[in-house]
Structures are given as structure tokens and as C-alpha cells.
Design an enzyme around this catalytic site. Sequence first.
Site, PDB file in Angstrom:
ATOM      1  N   SER A 156       0.827  -1.206   0.000  1.00  0.00           N
ATOM      2  CA  SER A 156       0.000   0.000   0.000  1.00  0.00           C
ATOM      3  C   SER A 156       0.862   1.257   0.000  1.00  0.00           C
ATOM      4  CB  SER A 156      -0.960  -0.026   1.190  1.00  0.00           C
ATOM      5  OG  SER A 156      -1.925   0.989   1.088  1.00  0.00           O
ATOM      6  N   ASP A 310      -3.103   6.638  -3.301  1.00  0.00           N
ATOM      7  CA  ASP A 310      -1.857   6.060  -2.807  1.00  0.00           C
ATOM      8  C   ASP A 310      -1.386   5.003  -3.816  1.00  0.00           C
ATOM      9  OD1 ASP A 310      -3.748   4.088  -2.250  1.00  0.00           O
ATOM     10  OD2 ASP A 310      -2.821   3.514  -0.361  1.00  0.00           O
ATOM     11  N   ASP A 312      -1.323   1.802  -4.250  1.00  0.00           N
ATOM     12  CA  ASP A 312      -2.181   0.700  -4.711  1.00  0.00           C
ATOM     13  C   ASP A 312      -3.620   1.152  -4.912  1.00  0.00           C
ATOM     14  OD1 ASP A 312      -2.716   0.942  -1.944  1.00  0.00           O
ATOM     15  OD2 ASP A 312      -3.311  -1.159  -1.803  1.00  0.00           O
ATOM     16  N   ASP A 314      -6.076   2.219  -3.123  1.00  0.00           N
ATOM     17  CA  ASP A 314      -7.235   1.940  -2.280  1.00  0.00           C
ATOM     18  C   ASP A 314      -7.564   3.113  -1.359  1.00  0.00           C
ATOM     19  OD1 ASP A 314      -5.125   1.653  -0.485  1.00  0.00           O
ATOM     20  OD2 ASP A 314      -5.870  -0.217   0.395  1.00  0.00           O
TER      21      ASP A 314
END
Length: 555
Positions: A156, A310, A312, A314
Amino acid sequence: MGDGGDLGDRGAPDVLATARAWIEQDPDQETRAELQELVDAADTDELTARFAGRLQFGTAGLRAELGAGPLRMNRVVVTQAAAGLARFLIDSGRDRSVVIGYDGRVNSDVFARDSAEVMRGLGLDVTLLPSALPTPLVAFAVRHLDVGAGVMVTASHNPPRDNGYKVYLGGADAGSQIVPPVDAEIAAAIDVVAAGDIRSLDRATDYTVADQTLVQAYVDATAATVPAPLLAVEAQPSVVYTAMHGVGWETARAVFTRAGFREPAVVPEQIEPDGAFPTVSFPNPEEPGAMDLSIARGVELGADLVIANDPDADRLALAIPDGAGSYRRLSGNEVGWLLGWRAAARAAAAGSTGVLAASIVSSPALSRVAEQHGLGYRDTLTGFKWVSRVPDLLFGYEEALGYLVDPQVVRDKDGISAALELLSLATELAADGRTIADQLDAFAERFGAFSSGQVSTRVDDLSRIGEIMASLRSSTPTELGGITITSVTDFLDGVEGFPPSDILRFDLEGGARVIVRPSGTEPKVKVYIDTVAATSAEAGAMTDRLAAAVRPLVS
């Protein structure tokens, strides 16, 4: 290999032997060489540190720095995790199928292919996503493909040298992150695998690689969550977008275009996936300085909105013009208020019912929105795994930039669908001659002027976290910043329907609230401050005063 927990008591020869055994099964030349160098130097201190245990699989899966040994992220650890997850699915009688995705971090694709080969070798039906894609695609695919589990290789918004392994399950609440006791059951299965040698595991390469129809299904379903734009493309608010060196852009662009919205301008230096993250030391939109390039681009173009995913994708951050030639980044709570109000108004217009939800450390403002719209409201423990499981959920969020805007499409936080909702909101407001800033003012006028803040203390010694929490319990303050504490709630033994948790909540006169807890992902103690007053300026001043008062207590 076992858990290695007592290696420090066995002496140098056993540490060296354990490291040599690890090297023999490691398929990665880089980490083999890294460990061999330590063995050749007989660096028993570093080896003991590397083998003094193993990464613990929990509800967030695995996450750590890349490197050799059982306390780092590497191909051996990932192979053990994949085999353990596969054994869990088989032994628990769940559907023997899995979808695997990965982001653009170093070795994410390698870890994903290792997982696919090992799981297929154990007899599972395996679908590997076609390229580096956002985490919400995996959460979506678990539901869309109706599989037993989903794996996302990502860290992440962690620092560049980290990587991780996130797991979703199918069945009830399909596409939600795992919760206890499943995490412990998977961890136990991984431990069994880790007691052996990964070279004994069968591998197979006849897994399925998904084509673009799966990605298109996500794009279509997400685009359908908002109404058609009220303004033509050229009249819509202008937007700057950054992927922060992550994987969000191609999918986000496809979603925005499919829904009929203007394509954003981009931050060229950050738009392509790059695991080195060359322009940010910490690729988290919450961190100071992380959005500097995107804000500079917004100033250059005179954009109405600056949107950041961000790495990734999410999570979502939003900045709006501040009236002084720059931008101010909205807090996660402010974005959550706006999106929650929008969801509540939509439900009211449709005559439908449901529940709004937020993590316990998020602002209490959303409960007022739910109350005024005749909807249910639920606080949850921190972590989106809890938010996403709330029954009859219409919208949920956590203050750390995570938003779930349509549980029927993705039952996890999704920075792309949240960005689309904001574009839709901004366009509707623009059609009425208004802005996001105006909508925040309208929110304060209707529901109250809320303010939120946060204080974090990073520690080098993890034992310090326990000391801070123990001190607050043994020497509980009676006031903060001159405001009387009216009640203290300790969640350590489980209260208000919550399971035992290391959380302290201080309720103060006038509706202010301070919550203290250890971070679940970083070596930090985190303090969450929420206030409400007649005006935003008064609420903000009260937040600042409480932050100054609490900082010495957690440092």
C-alpha cells in the site's frame, strides 16, 4: 524451519546452520547472496536478528521490508504463505479457487507468480490478474468471479523497501479483508508449511491469466455507481491527478472516462508505476510533503481539484483551492463527511434505508448525518475489515483516507470509486455555481462545525508503546487543555459491544473527544482529536489546544 523463536539461545553454530538451510531453499539469487554474505562474515548478531522469529500473519496479512530471512518479505516467506493459504482453503472445505493481483512495487509480480504456481500446484483453480493493478480490483474480482479467496501483493503506502501480502475470502462478506479467527487459522497452516522446505512443494504453471474483460467489468460497474454528469465535459471542474508512482492511473482514467467525466491532468513525474518512488520518501498522501508535486501542478494549471491515490489506489486524498494561490488538503474526515452526506441524501431521495459506518477513531460527524436522514449508524474497530462487514451498509469510511462508496461493487476501501464520487459531487455543485468548499460550509451549517486532528509519537523501542498506554491508565488526566474530562472509557476489557482492544477514549465537556491507541501497522502511539463548535474557527482552535495538551502525555 519452525518459527525460529529461540535461535538466540542456541548459539552461533545453530544460527549459521539455520541460515545455510534457508539459503538452500531460497530461489532468489539476490536474497541468497545477501544471506550468504552474512554467513561468510559469521555475522551472528545480524543473523540472529533475521532468524529470531518469523513474520506473523494477521488480519492485514504480511507486511515488512524486503530482504532475506523469515522476518523479511522474500520469495521463501511468500511461497510459505501461499501454500499455507491454499492448505487452509482445502482443509476448511472452502471453494478451492483464488484470484491473485499485484501492484508496481519491487518483486510484487514475482511474489504473485510464485503464489500462482504454488497454489496451482496444490490443486487450486488460480486466476492471476493480467498486469499490475489497484488493490480494489482484487476485492472486486473475489465477488465478480465468486472465488474462495483473493491475494493482493502490495504494501500500500508503506516506505519504498516494503512489500506485503493481503488476503480476502469469498463466501459471506466476499471481498472483505479477513478477520479473526480466520487469520490465526491461516497462520497455523503457514507454520506447518514453514516447518518444511519449499522445494518439496509442487508447482504448476497452467493457471489462468485474466484478460482485460475482468478489468473492464470493474470499470463498468464502478462507473455505474454515479449518475450521468450534469455538465458537458468542457464545463466540468478541472482536476489534477497523481498516482504517487503507483498503479492507479490507467484504471482511474478508464473509470472517469466511462462515467462521462473530464480526464484529469496528471503529475508526469508520478504517473507511472515505479517501485523506487523517486519523488517521495514515504508514498502516503497523508504524509507532509507527499502531495507537493501535485499541488504545484494544480497551481500551474489553476485546477479546481487535486486528487491523489496512494500507490495501490485503495486510498484517496483531496486538495482544494485555499483562496490564497495554493491548496489545502482535506482531512480524511472531511472527505468522509461529504461522501457520507451524499450517500445519505441519495438514500433519502430513493426512500431506502441502510447504515452509515465509520471506524471508532473517525469523526462523530457522520452519526449526525445518519440521524438527520433517518438512517442507522455504526462505529467499528479500526481497520476496514470491520467497516466493510457492517450489515446493510450504505457507506463507510475511516479517517486514514479510506472510503467504501458502494458495497455491492467493492466491499473494501476503494480510492478510485471514491474519486469518481467526488468528481460527480464537484460537477453537480459546479452546475449550481458552487464548490467543494461551499459544500463543506453547508455541512457545518447543517450538522455542526466539526474539526479533527491527530498526534503521533513514533518509537524506536516497541516496549515504549505499552509504557505510554499504562501511564495513561494509571495516571488518568482529569482535564486536557483546560477542558474537563467528563468520562474515560477503557476498551481493554471490551465495552459497548467491542472486543477487548488497547484503546482509551476521553470524552470532554462540549462534545470534544480524544482517543489514544497504538498503531496497528507502525511503531507509533496515535491520538485522535475531535471537536465541535459553533464555527469552524472555534472548533479548529479547540483541536489545536487539545493537541498541544496531549502531546507531552504520549511522548
